[in-house]
Design a protein around this motif. Structure first.
Motif, mmCIF file in Angstrom:
data_model
loop_
_atom_site.group_PDB
_atom_site.id
_atom_site.type_symbol
_atom_site.label_atom_id
_atom_site.label_comp_id
_atom_site.label_asym_id
_atom_site.label_seq_id
_atom_site.Cartn_x
_atom_site.Cartn_y
_atom_site.Cartn_z
ATOM 1 N N PRO A 126 -47.332 -61.803 -6.582
ATOM 2 C CA PRO A 126 -46.269 -62.133 -5.620
ATOM 3 C C PRO A 126 -45.656 -60.884 -4.973
ATOM 4 O O PRO A 126 -45.428 -60.853 -3.763
ATOM 5 N N PHE A 127 -45.408 -59.858 -5.791
ATOM 6 C CA PHE A 127 -44.833 -58.614 -5.247
ATOM 7 C C PHE A 127 -45.815 -57.947 -4.285
ATOM 8 O O PHE A 127 -45.432 -57.466 -3.219
ATOM 9 N N GLU A 130 -45.780 -59.790 -1.095
ATOM 10 C CA GLU A 130 -44.525 -59.506 -0.381
ATOM 11 C C GLU A 130 -44.608 -58.154 0.333
ATOM 12 O O GLU A 130 -44.244 -58.042 1.509
ATOM 13 N N ILE A 143 -44.413 -65.007 7.899
ATOM 14 C CA ILE A 143 -44.088 -66.172 7.066
ATOM 15 C C ILE A 143 -45.337 -67.028 6.862
ATOM 16 O O ILE A 143 -45.557 -67.569 5.779
ATOM 17 N N GLN A 146 -47.279 -65.495 4.181
ATOM 18 C CA GLN A 146 -46.628 -65.757 2.898
ATOM 19 C C GLN A 146 -46.874 -67.203 2.454
ATOM 20 O O GLN A 146 -47.085 -67.469 1.277
ATOM 21 N N LYS A 147 -46.855 -68.094 3.434
ATOM 22 C CA LYS A 147 -47.078 -69.509 3.130
ATOM 23 C C LYS A 147 -48.501 -69.725 2.602
ATOM 24 O O LYS A 147 -48.707 -70.391 1.587
ATOM 25 N N LEU A 150 -48.670 -68.297 -0.812
ATOM 26 C CA LEU A 150 -47.943 -69.080 -1.820
ATOM 27 C C LEU A 150 -48.823 -70.186 -2.371
ATOM 28 O O LEU A 150 -48.840 -70.447 -3.571
ATOM 29 N N ILE A 153 -51.304 -68.580 -4.623
ATOM 30 C CA ILE A 153 -50.657 -68.161 -5.886
ATOM 31 C C ILE A 153 -50.458 -69.375 -6.791
ATOM 32 O O ILE A 153 -50.703 -69.315 -7.996
ATOM 33 N N LYS A 154 -50.053 -70.474 -6.174
ATOM 34 C CA LYS A 154 -49.844 -71.693 -6.952
ATOM 35 C C LYS A 154 -51.141 -72.103 -7.645
ATOM 36 O O LYS A 154 -51.166 -72.403 -8.833
ATOM 37 N N GLU B 11 -41.887 -76.032 -7.361
ATOM 38 C CA GLU B 11 -43.166 -75.874 -8.055
ATOM 39 C C GLU B 11 -43.267 -74.580 -8.857
ATOM 40 O O GLU B 11 -44.240 -74.376 -9.563
ATOM 41 N N ASP B 93 -40.487 -64.405 -11.569
ATOM 42 C CA ASP B 93 -40.679 -63.232 -10.726
ATOM 43 C C ASP B 93 -39.857 -63.360 -9.432
ATOM 44 O O ASP B 93 -39.996 -64.337 -8.690
ATOM 45 N N SER B 95 -40.028 -61.752 -6.667
ATOM 46 C CA SER B 95 -40.844 -61.764 -5.440
ATOM 47 C C SER B 95 -41.387 -63.158 -5.155
ATOM 48 O O SER B 95 -41.469 -63.588 -4.004
ATOM 49 N N HIS B 96 -41.776 -63.851 -6.226
ATOM 50 C CA HIS B 96 -42.305 -65.205 -6.065
ATOM 51 C C HIS B 96 -41.214 -66.132 -5.498
ATOM 52 O O HIS B 96 -41.456 -66.910 -4.573
ATOM 53 N N ARG B 98 -38.648 -65.153 -3.786
ATOM 54 C CA ARG B 98 -38.357 -64.704 -2.424
ATOM 55 C C ARG B 98 -39.367 -65.274 -1.429
ATOM 56 O O ARG B 98 -39.003 -65.739 -0.351
ATOM 57 N N LEU B 99 -40.648 -65.254 -1.805
ATOM 58 C CA LEU B 99 -41.679 -65.805 -0.920
ATOM 59 C C LEU B 99 -41.410 -67.285 -0.666
ATOM 60 O O LEU B 99 -41.465 -67.757 0.471
ATOM 61 N N ALA B 100 -41.107 -68.008 -1.748
ATOM 62 C CA ALA B 100 -40.863 -69.451 -1.616
ATOM 63 C C ALA B 100 -39.610 -69.703 -0.765
ATOM 64 O O ALA B 100 -39.596 -70.614 0.074
ATOM 65 N N ASN B 102 -38.365 -67.701 1.572
ATOM 66 C CA ASN B 102 -38.692 -67.358 2.973
ATOM 67 C C ASN B 102 -39.382 -68.527 3.668
ATOM 68 O O ASN B 102 -38.999 -68.934 4.764
ATOM 69 N N VAL B 103 -40.413 -69.020 2.998
ATOM 70 C CA VAL B 103 -41.235 -70.073 3.607
ATOM 71 C C VAL B 103 -40.416 -71.354 3.773
ATOM 72 O O VAL B 103 -40.448 -71.998 4.827
ATOM 73 N N PHE B 106 -37.834 -71.056 6.547
ATOM 74 C CA PHE B 106 -38.517 -71.056 7.843
ATOM 75 C C PHE B 106 -38.910 -72.490 8.232
ATOM 76 O O PHE B 106 -38.719 -72.903 9.383
ATOM 77 N N ASP B 107 -39.450 -73.220 7.276
ATOM 78 C CA ASP B 107 -39.825 -74.618 7.534
ATOM 79 C C ASP B 107 -38.590 -75.457 7.864
ATOM 80 O O ASP B 107 -38.629 -76.319 8.737
#
Lengths: 160, 156
Positions: A126-127, A130, A143, A146-147, A150, A153-154, B11, B93, B95-96, B98-100, B102-103, B106-107
């Motif tokens: 994740p880092f 990022e 974004i 990142q999407k 994500l 990553i999941k 999730e 984490d 960062s994880h 933060r990513l979620a 952000n997304v 945005f959505d």
């Protein structure tokens, strides 16, 4: 093996043929570790055999490595590492957003993180994503990357 | 309802709860996986609204604050119209998350329905410090401290 990469318990080393242990003033525990090196046992296994704590064994391996006595063989497969296919997908996706300089950015970022493709751990992903995404100037595209990641990553954490 | 827009957060293993609060600390929506309830979100939200209110007043640019507490971490993301407050286990984490975040934000911004709802929300955060008034004694004491550089007065 990249310089400054920390020793991990799943790593396997053998004695280097560049330098002999006799050339170095080794302590008894360091000698004990040297006698266990066969290119098959992991750092963790050697620590267990010699009843050393994690810190002790990592410190001894680090010293031996600094002395130039060790040659890295490989890392035993670990659940901590993302699959090579995952790394490939990450690189491919990143390339879609930044173009051919993707490889350079990825290598630079890995160096900053003091790791390499081979040693990258799942927990670092994740880092890593990022930091990479910061190189995408368009917010919308950043974004979107990142999407995409994500979702990857999941699936990675779910064991794809 | 909120989880529909924050599926990515739901999730992540270790996310305990999250809430969306407007700039007046009214709860827009919450999702929780554990014992956290609305009063907790309001209490935490109040503190962060003050922090971001001061930050806005000082023209700093802090969009996110992550703090650890004894049972995990609190991740707060500032948006012009709301705060996203996330409570997670300490091993999650950042960062994880933060990513979620952000997304998801945005959505959320991309949804017309949500856009209409957001437009009705206040866009400034309260600055409680501006509302504070000092009495003459407090004013005198603070001036003394500022002049002497010490809370104990000038030794000379």
């Amino acid at each position: 093996m990249p310089s400054e990469t920390p020793i991990k318990s799943n790593m396997i080393f053998k004695l280097s043929n560049q330098r002999s242990p006799q050339e170095v003033n080794l302590k008894s525990l360091e000698w004990a570790v040297v006698t266990q090196l066969n290119g098959e046992k992991t750092v963790g296994q050697i620590g267990e055999i010699l009843s050393l704590s994690d810190n002790e064994v990592l410190q001894i391996f680090s010293n031996l490595l600094d002395e130039g006595l060790l040659e890295y063989v490989r890392a035993e497969n670990s659940d901590d590492a993302p699959s090579p296919a995952f790394i490939n997908r990450l690189e491919r996706r990143f390339k879609m957003y930044v173009g051919p300089i993707a490889d350079i950015i990825i290598n630079d970022t890995l160096t900053e993180l003091k790791t390499s493709r081979q040693y990258l751990e799942k927990s670092q992903i994740p880092f890593f994503v990022e930091i990479l995404s910061l190189q995408i100037s368009s917010q919308k595209k950043r974004i979107q990357f990142q999407k995409d990641m994500l979702n990857e990553i999941k699936e990675m954490f779910n064991g794809r | 309802m909120i989880e529909k827009y924050f599926q990515n957060l739901c999730e992540i293993d270790g996310i305990e709860a999250f809430a969306l609060l407007d700039n007046n600390n009214h709860i827009i929506g919450t999702w929780t996986n554990s014992q956290y309830d609305s009063p907790i979100f309001s209490e935490i939200g109040e503190s962060y609204l003050q922090i971001f209110g001061i930050e806005e007043n000082l023209k700093f640019h802090v969009d996110e604050i992550v703090l650890q507490f004894d049972r995990g971490l609190i991740f707060v993301r500032r948006h012009a119209k709301f705060l996203l407050l996330i409570i997670a286990n300490s091993w999650v984490d950042t960062s994880h998350v933060r990513l979620a975040a952000n997304v998801s934000i945005f959505d959320l911004e991309g949804s017309r329905k949500i856009q209409r709802a957001l437009n009705k929300l206040p866009s400034t955060k309260p600055n409680r410090f501006e509302e504070m008034k000092l009495d003459d004694v407090e004013y005198f004491m603070i001036n003394k401290i500022v002049e002497s550089g010490s809370a104990f007065g000038n030794p000379d």
